[in-house]
Design an enzyme around this catalytic site. Structure first.
Site, PDB file in Angstrom:
ATOM      1  N   LYS A  60       0.841  -1.204   0.000  1.00 43.34           N
ATOM      2  CA  LYS A  60       0.000   0.000   0.000  1.00 43.34           C
ATOM      3  C   LYS A  60       0.874   1.251   0.000  1.00 43.34           C
ATOM      4  CE  LYS A  60      -3.737   2.045   2.827  1.00 43.34           C
ATOM      5  NZ  LYS A  60      -4.566   1.821   4.034  1.00 43.34           N
ATOM      6  N   SER A  81      -9.273   2.464   3.348  1.00 47.87           N
ATOM      7  CA  SER A  81      -8.346   3.125   2.453  1.00 47.87           C
ATOM      8  C   SER A  81      -7.488   2.170   1.647  1.00 47.87           C
ATOM      9  CB  SER A  81      -7.451   4.077   3.237  1.00 47.87           C
ATOM     10  OG  SER A  81      -6.650   3.410   4.185  1.00 47.87           O
ATOM     11  N   SER A 127      -9.542   0.415   7.685  1.00 45.60           N
ATOM     12  CA  SER A 127      -9.025   0.379   6.317  1.00 45.60           C
ATOM     13  C   SER A 127      -8.473  -0.961   5.853  1.00 45.60           C
ATOM     14  CB  SER A 127      -7.945   1.458   6.142  1.00 45.60           C
ATOM     15  OG  SER A 127      -8.518   2.736   6.257  1.00 45.60           O
TER      16      SER A 127
END
Length: 464
Positions: free
Chosen positions: A78, A153, A177
């Site tokens: 990520k 996210s 997230s």
């Protein structure tokens, strides 16, 4: 419905990471074949899903074989942790990209398991929204239905694992997230206990460490294997060890079920799916009791104010943190609105942080009577792209965000582990996640329960 996936008859097939690791050790496939297959899959689906933040394909092809259980298995990281040679853009384009000089603490541990990073995945700006819909970079789309969000996210990671690009990808969770994209994309998403996995320096500096790193996978055993291997590299002596979890536990549990969040009752559809899960658990011999929401209404306001403090620090410290090209005018309305909210309420922050820290007492009282808490992961089914449009007025975005993401923030404040499992399907055929949480340090209990549920109700597969 537009469904997008990359599963096919290549080196990856439809195997999970554990099976691929076994195939590599047996010599049935090579690292080069797996990496090439994952790159081809990423190139095939990214035009539709838009989950790629940074491409490191040639670097992955050139990577020497690593040691570790997952040696040679392709993955993505990520784009809010540092990986040497790759920029870290945090889901925004508010400064000029520059490569990180070295791996951050998490990437060093993550890649130390042998995983091969193909690049970095998209997230919402700074991870503040539960949908990545950047006005210039475009939305990250759900592979089960591309008109819908992939959640956030950790949106790019969720979309790519669900679509079969890689079997495992990095995610992290400061308000849901890991669990939100797991729920939206039909994946397993465990937010671990506070301190279980390392954090990069910026995340360690928070007054209350609400963020936890983790992974998104398609199988319980991949998640369990990752935590086993991460623990072999670094174990926090303050937490009980997870160890090697390979199947269901034998203990019948006391499970509380709650469909009323801090902000609202779950939608009728989501509540019905949650109660179906409760009935299934009873059928497995667990004792399930429905309870009212035990968390005071003030919690969501406190959490939102603390969340806004993170935006305040990032925006006000932008030039120092991100360099002289930082341009506040490129930030989205949610980030700017949160920063302004914090600016008006700085005097309240010490008490807000103290109250959030005291939420552990709520869990302590609950755990005296119950081993596990079951809730839906999200209060509504996955919304379409545009529902959390970051160009909309701040108040509209935050109202919709709080309304949807009403169950997940509690464990970020308490530091407890929670896992989202793909146990429901909406009327439109989209995955619906169910969340199980337990007291701090009890990841093993959650993984054993997850194995049991997965055996009783195999998770839906996008390719079927």
């Amino acid at each position: 419905m537009t469904r997008v996936h990359a599963f096919g008859d290549d080196a990856l097939g439809d195997l999970d990471a554990v099976a691929l690791a076994a195939a590599l050790r047996a010599g049935d496939v090579s690292q080069a074949e797996l990496v090439d297959a994952a790159i081809a899959r990423a190139q095939a689906v990214n035009p539709a899903l838009n989950g790629l933040a940074h491409e490191g394909f040639e670097r992955a092809r050139a990577a020497a074989p690593r040691a570790g259980f997952f040696a040679g298995i392709p993955t993505f990281v990520k784009d809010n942790v540092d990986v040497a040679g790759m920029p870290t853009m945090d889901g925004t384009d508010a400064w000029a990209p520059r490569p990180a000089a070295a791996d951050g603490d998490f990437a060093r541990a993550y890649l130390g398991t042998g995983l091969v990073a193909l690049g970095k995945t998209r997230l919402s700006e700074f991870g503040f929204s539960a949908s990545a819909e950047h006005p210039r970079l475009g939305p990250v789309r759900n592979p089960w239905h591309t008109d819908h969000t992939a959640g956030a996210s950790s949106s790019g990671s969720g979309a790519f694992v669900a679509a079969g690009v890689v079997p495992i990808a990095h995610a992290n969770d400061g308000g849901g997230s890991i669990r939100i994209p797991a729920a939206c994309n039909g994946l397993v998403g465990l937010k671990p206990s506070r301190g279980r996995l390392p954090l990069d320096k910026q995340m360690r500096q928070m007054p209350l460490r609400i963020v936890a790193n983790g992974v998104l996978t398609r199988s319980v055993r991949d998640t369990a294997a990752f935590y086993r291997e991460a623990e072999r590299l670094r174990r926090n002596p303050k937490l009980p060890p997870i160890g090697d979890v390979t199947g269901p536990g034998g203990t019948r549990l006391r499970i509380a079920v709650c469909t009323e969040s801090i902000a609202r009752q779950a939608s009728p559809e989501v509540r019905d799916l949650t109660m179906k899960t409760a009935v299934q658990l009873e059928g497995l011999g667990h004792r399930v009791t429905e309870i009212a929401n035990p968390v005071p209404a003030s919690f969501m306001d406190d959490f939102l104010l603390y969340w806004s403090l993170l935006a305040f620090a990032l925006v006000r410290g932008g030039p120092r943190t991100f360099g002289p090209t930082f341009d506040k005018t490129k930030l989205d309305n949610l980030t700017v609105g949160l920063e302004e909210l914090a600016g008006r309420n700085l005097h309240r922050m010490p008490l807000v942080i103290a109250r959030l820290a005291r939420t552990r007492r709520i869990v302590a009282r609950l755990s005296a009577s119950y081993d596990v808490l079951l809730t839906p992961t999200l209060a509504e089914v996955t919304p379409p792209i545009g529902h959390l449009d970051p160009t909309a007025p701040y108040q509209q975005i935050i109202d919709r965000l709080v309304d949807w993401v009403a169950f997940t923030p509690l464990q970020n404040a308490t530091g407890d582990p929670a896992i989202s499992l793909p146990l429901g399907r909406s009327a439109q055929g989209l995955p619906v996640g169910m969340m199980f949480s337990a007291p701090q340090g009890q990841e093993r209990l959650l993984l054993e329960l997850a194995y049991e549920i997965e055996e009783a109700q195999p998770f839906p597969r996008i390719q079927d």
